[in-house]
Design an enzyme around this catalytic site. Structure first.
Site, PDB file in Angstrom:
ATOM      1  N   LYS A 101     -11.733  -2.040   6.769  1.00  0.00           N
ATOM      2  CA  LYS A 101     -11.074  -3.317   7.189  1.00  0.00           C
ATOM      3  C   LYS A 101     -11.424  -2.805   9.231  1.00  0.00           C
ATOM      4  CE  LYS A 101      -8.442  -3.405   3.812  1.00  0.00           C
ATOM      5  NZ  LYS A 101      -7.768  -2.118   3.218  1.00  0.00           N
ATOM      6  N   TRP A 126       0.799  -1.334  -0.004  1.00  0.00           N
ATOM      7  CA  TRP A 126       0.591   0.334  -0.069  1.00  0.00           C
ATOM      8  C   TRP A 126       1.008   1.824   0.317  1.00  0.00           C
ATOM      9  CZ3 TRP A 126      -4.820  -0.239  -1.267  1.00  0.00           C
ATOM     10  CH2 TRP A 126      -5.411  -2.095  -2.015  1.00  0.00           C
ATOM     11  N   ASP A 140      -1.574   6.705   6.019  1.00  0.00           N
ATOM     12  CA  ASP A 140      -2.444   5.833   5.632  1.00  0.00           C
ATOM     13  C   ASP A 140      -2.818   5.012   7.463  1.00  0.00           C
ATOM     14  OD1 ASP A 140      -4.085   3.561   4.985  1.00  0.00           O
ATOM     15  OD2 ASP A 140      -2.953   3.163   3.430  1.00  0.00           O
TER      16      ASP A 140
HETATM   17  C1  LIG Z   1      -7.405  -1.875   1.739  1.00  0.00           C
HETATM   18  C2  LIG Z   1      -6.034  -0.377   1.893  1.00  0.00           C
HETATM   19  C3  LIG Z   1      -6.561   0.113   1.046  1.00  0.00           C
HETATM   20  C4  LIG Z   1      -7.309   0.288   0.230  1.00  0.00           C
HETATM   21  O1  LIG Z   1      -8.635   0.791   0.250  1.00  0.00           O
HETATM   22  P1  LIG Z   1      -9.617   1.475  -0.524  1.00  0.00           P
HETATM   23  O2  LIG Z   1     -10.392   1.742   0.205  1.00  0.00           O
HETATM   24  O3  LIG Z   1      -9.243  -0.261  -1.432  1.00  0.00           O
HETATM   25  O4  LIG Z   1      -9.094   1.897  -2.084  1.00  0.00           O
HETATM   26  C5  LIG Z   1      -4.715   1.158   1.404  1.00  0.00           C
HETATM   27  N1  LIG Z   1      -4.340   1.330   2.506  1.00  0.00           N
HETATM   28  C6  LIG Z   1      -4.431   0.119   3.209  1.00  0.00           C
HETATM   29  C7  LIG Z   1      -3.068   0.055   4.398  1.00  0.00           C
HETATM   30  C8  LIG Z   1      -5.081  -1.014   3.475  1.00  0.00           C
HETATM   31  O5  LIG Z   1      -5.289  -1.464   4.296  1.00  0.00           O
END
Ligand SMILES: *Cc1c(COP(=O)(O)O)cnc(C)c1O
Length: 357
Positions: free
Chosen positions: A192, A100, A168
């Protein structure tokens, strides 16, 4: 019958939340309609929205001076919004801790000068690298607080001086107490740890909203478009925001993130302790950097992976297949995974090892 769902995302939700949403499905509190059918401009919906924001502020202990935005486009859209909106000098630093982070870096490179100042690529992202002191002229430093695929997390935040720290937090938001004042911007896809897919939470410090975006930035990708319109410049992901509100209230009812963190630490310890004493299973991740949310583990003989997965599924333990870049298994044990789910997984693993190890 409900299974124990160890998926990385979309992921398990609290059963209480699902029951509440079910009970309110076709007639929300006497409104005569479902939340899905409501105008986002209605009084009844505004209250749902405000309740969700308030619960988020309370759960994350967001200090004064930050805006909360509910956006769309997933965490992935933030990979572009961040450099487009924040990089007024055109230069930012990134820490590469896996898939990511890499995507965030690749996207930023399209617009700005992107300096990767630390990386754990040399050991397939099995640890969190030391972050060196950052150049104080940078627009921001970006980190991924929890690495969903590789199962690592930052236990100590880098000290950035006056450089805004951008994070993030998709896979560990609201899983452990964090000092939000350390961050200038935090973002997380909801699917998540907070709710269903479709909403992205952005917590942004007010001063960052004063930065002039790159002039090519589309209206919908400007933070000010959303901050100036209460996240309702266009139709927000109404139903997802409602469920996020219920999930946050479920967290607060347990005593908030501190209580949830305690449970998360117990669940993670149960699984890691078992893996570490086993000669059959192993964790590829350096101990001090292990995630509380995503636990990758490897079987001594990968030829047994398929059997492990099919027998686990038959036992009601689903979505344990690891990401292809790590191999083996991955158990995602978000806030909503009950302790019994982790106990059932450990029992299954013991049994499988006895029979096949
Ligand atoms: C799942 C995830 C993403 C991507 O998320 P989307 O909402 O599908 O764009 C980005 N960063 C992390 C750390 C993730 O676990």
């Amino acid at each position: 019958m409900r299974v124990f769902n160890f998926a990385a995302g979309p992921a398990v939700l609290p059963e209480d939340v699902l029951a509440k949403a079910g009970a309110e499905m076709s007639d929300y509190k006497g409104s005569g309609m479902s939340v899905m059918e409501m105008s986002h401009r209605s009084k009844v919906y505004q209250q749902i929205f405000d309740t969700a924001e308030e619960a988020l502020r309370k759960a994350l202990q967001i200090p004064e001076g930050y805006k909360v935005l509910f956006l769309q486009g997933g965490a992935s859209t933030q990979f572009a919004m961040i450099p487009l909106n924040l990089a007024t000098k055109g230069k930012a630093a990134y820490v590469n801790t896996g898939a990511w982070s890499k995507k965030a870096i690749e996207e930023a490179k399209r617009y700005i000068d992107t300096d990767v100042i630390a990386s754990s690529a040399d050991k397939n992202f099995t640890y969190i690298p030391e972050v060196p002191a950052v150049d104080q002229s940078l627009d921001y430093l970006h980190i991924t607080t929890n690495n969903t695929i590789f199962g690592t997390k930052f236990s100590r935040l880098p000290n950035t001086g006056n450089v805004p720290l951008v994070a993030d937090m998709s896979s560990n938001i609201a899983s452990e107490v964090m000092d939000m004042s350390r961050f200038a911007l935090v973002y997380a896809g909801a699917q998540k740890n907070l709710g269903p897919a479709g909403a992205t939470i952005v917590v942004i410090r007010d001063d960052l909203l004063e930065r002039a975006p790159n002039e090519i930035t589309p209206t919908m990708l400007r933070y000010t478009t959303h901050s100036e319109n209460g996240s309702m410049f266009n139709t927000p992901p109404c139903y997802t925001i409602y469920i996020i509100g219920l999930v946050l209230e479920w967290i607060l009812a347990q005593g908030g993130v501190a209580a949830v963190e305690k449970a998360n630490r117990e669940k993670a310890a149960m699984l890691y302790d078992f893996i570490d004493q086993s000669g059959f299973y192993s964790s590829p991740v350096r101990k001090e950097d292990r995630s509380l949310m995503n636990v990758p583990f490897i079987l001594a003989d990968s030829a047994l992976d398929a059997d492990f997965l099919s027998q686990a599924t038959a036992a009601g333990l689903v979505n344990l297949k690891g990401h292809r870049s790590v191999g083996g298994m991955r158990a995602s044990i978000y806030n909503a995974m009950p302790k019994e789910g982790v106990a059932a997984l450990v029992d299954f693993m013991k049994d499988f090892e006895k029979k096949r190890g």
